[in-house]
Structure formats: C-alpha cells, structure tokens
Design an enzyme around this catalytic site. Structure first.
Site, mmCIF file in Angstrom:
data_model
loop_
_atom_site.group_PDB
_atom_site.id
_atom_site.type_symbol
_atom_site.label_atom_id
_atom_site.label_comp_id
_atom_site.label_asym_id
_atom_site.label_seq_id
_atom_site.Cartn_x
_atom_site.Cartn_y
_atom_site.Cartn_z
ATOM 1 N N GLU A 168 55.192 39.193 39.976
ATOM 2 C CA GLU A 168 54.383 40.407 40.093
ATOM 3 C C GLU A 168 53.770 40.709 38.733
ATOM 4 O O GLU A 168 54.474 40.827 37.727
ATOM 5 C CB GLU A 168 55.189 41.619 40.595
ATOM 6 C CG GLU A 168 54.254 42.830 40.715
ATOM 7 C CD GLU A 168 54.785 43.990 41.552
ATOM 8 O OE1 GLU A 168 55.767 43.821 42.293
ATOM 9 O OE2 GLU A 168 54.173 45.079 41.444
ATOM 10 N N ASP B 270 44.075 47.591 36.733
ATOM 11 C CA ASP B 270 43.065 48.528 36.219
ATOM 12 C C ASP B 270 41.672 47.994 36.568
ATOM 13 O O ASP B 270 41.361 46.840 36.286
ATOM 14 C CB ASP B 270 43.218 48.660 34.700
ATOM 15 C CG ASP B 270 44.612 49.184 34.342
ATOM 16 O OD1 ASP B 270 45.008 50.231 34.876
ATOM 17 O OD2 ASP B 270 45.319 48.514 33.565
ATOM 18 N N LYS C 285 33.219 50.095 34.231
ATOM 19 C CA LYS C 285 31.964 49.952 33.473
ATOM 20 C C LYS C 285 31.641 48.475 33.299
ATOM 21 O O LYS C 285 32.522 47.690 32.962
ATOM 22 C CB LYS C 285 32.114 50.585 32.084
ATOM 23 C CG LYS C 285 32.237 52.098 32.151
ATOM 24 C CD LYS C 285 32.283 52.692 30.763
ATOM 25 C CE LYS C 285 32.453 54.190 30.885
ATOM 26 N NZ LYS C 285 33.071 54.808 29.735
#
Ligand SMILES: C[S@@+](CC[C@H](N)C(=O)[O-])C[C@H]1O[C@@H](n2cnc3c(N)ncnc32)[C@H](O)[C@@H]1O
Length: 230
Positions: free
Chosen positions: A58, A132, A136
């Site tokens: 993981e 995450d 942008k």
C-alpha cells in the site's frame, strides 16, 4: 514523465507525543523494511517468514486504517506499507502493537526509495488510495501515478495481480484511467459503471475518503489486472 523522487507533502502536522516517539524508536526498527543499498532485491521471506507466500503493497497509507483492515482480514498475506507522513506511521505503529498484528511491515518514507528493492513478480496486490491529486498543471509531475510508477508496478507485480487506484478528483481519475488503459501490462477490469462507482466489499473506507465526502463526482475505484507475461 519523470519519477517523482521528491516529497512535496507534509512529514508532520504536529509533534509526535512521547509514546509515539518511543514507538518510532523501539518498535519501528522491528517491522521496518530497509531498502538494499547495493541494488540487490530484498528477500521478503526475511521480513515475513518462509510460510508467507503472498504480498501486498500500500502506497501512501495515511494513518493506516485500510492497511490494518486488509492485514487483519488476510492473515496469511504479508503487507508492506510506504508512507512518509510520520504522524500516520506513528498512528499505525500504535494500532499494530495494540492489536498484535504481525503481517505488516513499514517503509516510513517515499515509495520510490523502496520500489527498486522489491523483487520482480513478488507483489499480488498494490493499493494507491486517494493519492494527492496535484490539480494545477505545473504540479502534475508530482503525481504518484505516472508512467514510470506503472512500469515499476508492472515489474514487481505477479501475473494476474491487482492494482487498485482510488481518487475523488475527476481530472486525476481520467489521468489514471488514460495511463492505465494505455499501459501494455495492465487491463482495466470494469465492465459497467457500477464496477468503478461502487466500492467493493473488501475495500474499506479510508480516512481521507471518510473526511472528504464532498457529494460532487464521488470517488472512483479503479481496478487493473497485471496481464500475464507470455
Ligand atoms: C490524500 S492522502 C491519502 C491517505 C490514505 N491513502 C487515505 O485514503 O486516507 C495521500 C497520502 O499519500 C502520501 N504520499 C505522498 N507522496 C508519497 C510518496 N511518494 N510515497 C508514499 N506516500 C506518499 C501522503 O503522505 C499522504 O499520507
């Protein structure tokens, strides 16, 4: 796409409590995976014992709820978790100790530092849950899922192994799907929308997912199979 060797997230959100510091100092070394320094592959049986035949990885386990659930529900499988967020590592260490779990090993840093030490065809499942999203465009090179990471997953995964990816970011979802679909070693398993919209029963809610239920697109659950080598 270049490998994202640097870590852009947070190592800590608060100082570790004394008990957590003690766990990091005394318990972590007992279950820590240490990458090889000479380019050789690790022998996973030295970490899990000879009787363990299956292994899962993981990446970015956060505080480790999903990893813990998987380990408790698959006691014959060895689980490796990589996470650079030290509050998360400390939190998982305390749960492993409290529940006396003995099939989790931890690498307390960015996964790129351990991937090269994992043997080829050794991992039966890889989880990357809510990485995450770096929305942008100038930050997209920081994304954990990129061509190089998929190439390494393809090397370390056994034939028919499963890669599970989740995100609640629509753009990252299509990025993951595009890279997964165009990779020659992976096949997306979904046959109908519910296959990626509904979380399977052996896939518990992660802390991130629980905290960030936004309504919007809702999370997507992407499952790829590692195609057999000929
Ligand atoms: C949004 S959080 C999700 C955590 C957890 N998977 C969950 O769903 O609750 C993303 C996690 O990935 C970790 N992470 C970021 N870059 C990483 C890297 N290169 N290797 C391993 N973990 C990483 C972060 O520290 C953070 O804990």
């Amino acid at each position: 796409m270049k490998p994202n060797k640097r870590f852009y997230g947070r190592r800590r959100t608060r100082s570790l409590r004394q008990k957590e510091k003690d766990l990091m100092k005394t318990f972590l070394p007992e279950i820590e995976i240490v990458p090889s320094s000479d380019g050789t592959f690790l022998d996973l049986s030295t970490y899990f014992g000879k009787s363990t035949q299956q292994f899962c990885l993981e990446v970015g386990f956060g505080k480790g709820e999903h990893l813990l659930w998987q380990a408790q529900n698959n006691e014959d499988v060895g689980f490796i978790g990589a996470e650079p967020f030290l509050n998360g590592v400390a939190s998982l260490l305390s749960k492993i100790k409290e529940k006396n779990i003995n099939n989790i090993r931890i690498f307390p840093d960015t996964v790129s530092q351990i991937l090269h030490s994992l043997p080829s065809q050794s991992i039966n499942k890889v989880f990357v849950l809510f990485p995450d999203p770096w929305p942008k465009s100038r930050h997209q090179k920081r994304r954990l899922i990129n061509i190089e990471t998929l190439d390494i997953f393809a090397r370390i995964m056994t034939d028919d192994a499963e890669l599970r990816l989740a995100t609640d970011d629509a753009e990252y979802a299509s990025w993951m799907l595009r890279l997964g679909l165009s990779h020659k070693s992976f096949e997306w398993t979904a046959l109908r929308p519910d296959d990626w919209r509904i979380r399977p029963s052996d896939w518990p809610l992660t802390r991130y997912e629980e905290k960030n239920r936004s309504g919007g697109l809702g999370p997507v659950y992407l499952r790829f199979v590692r195609l057999p080598r000929n």
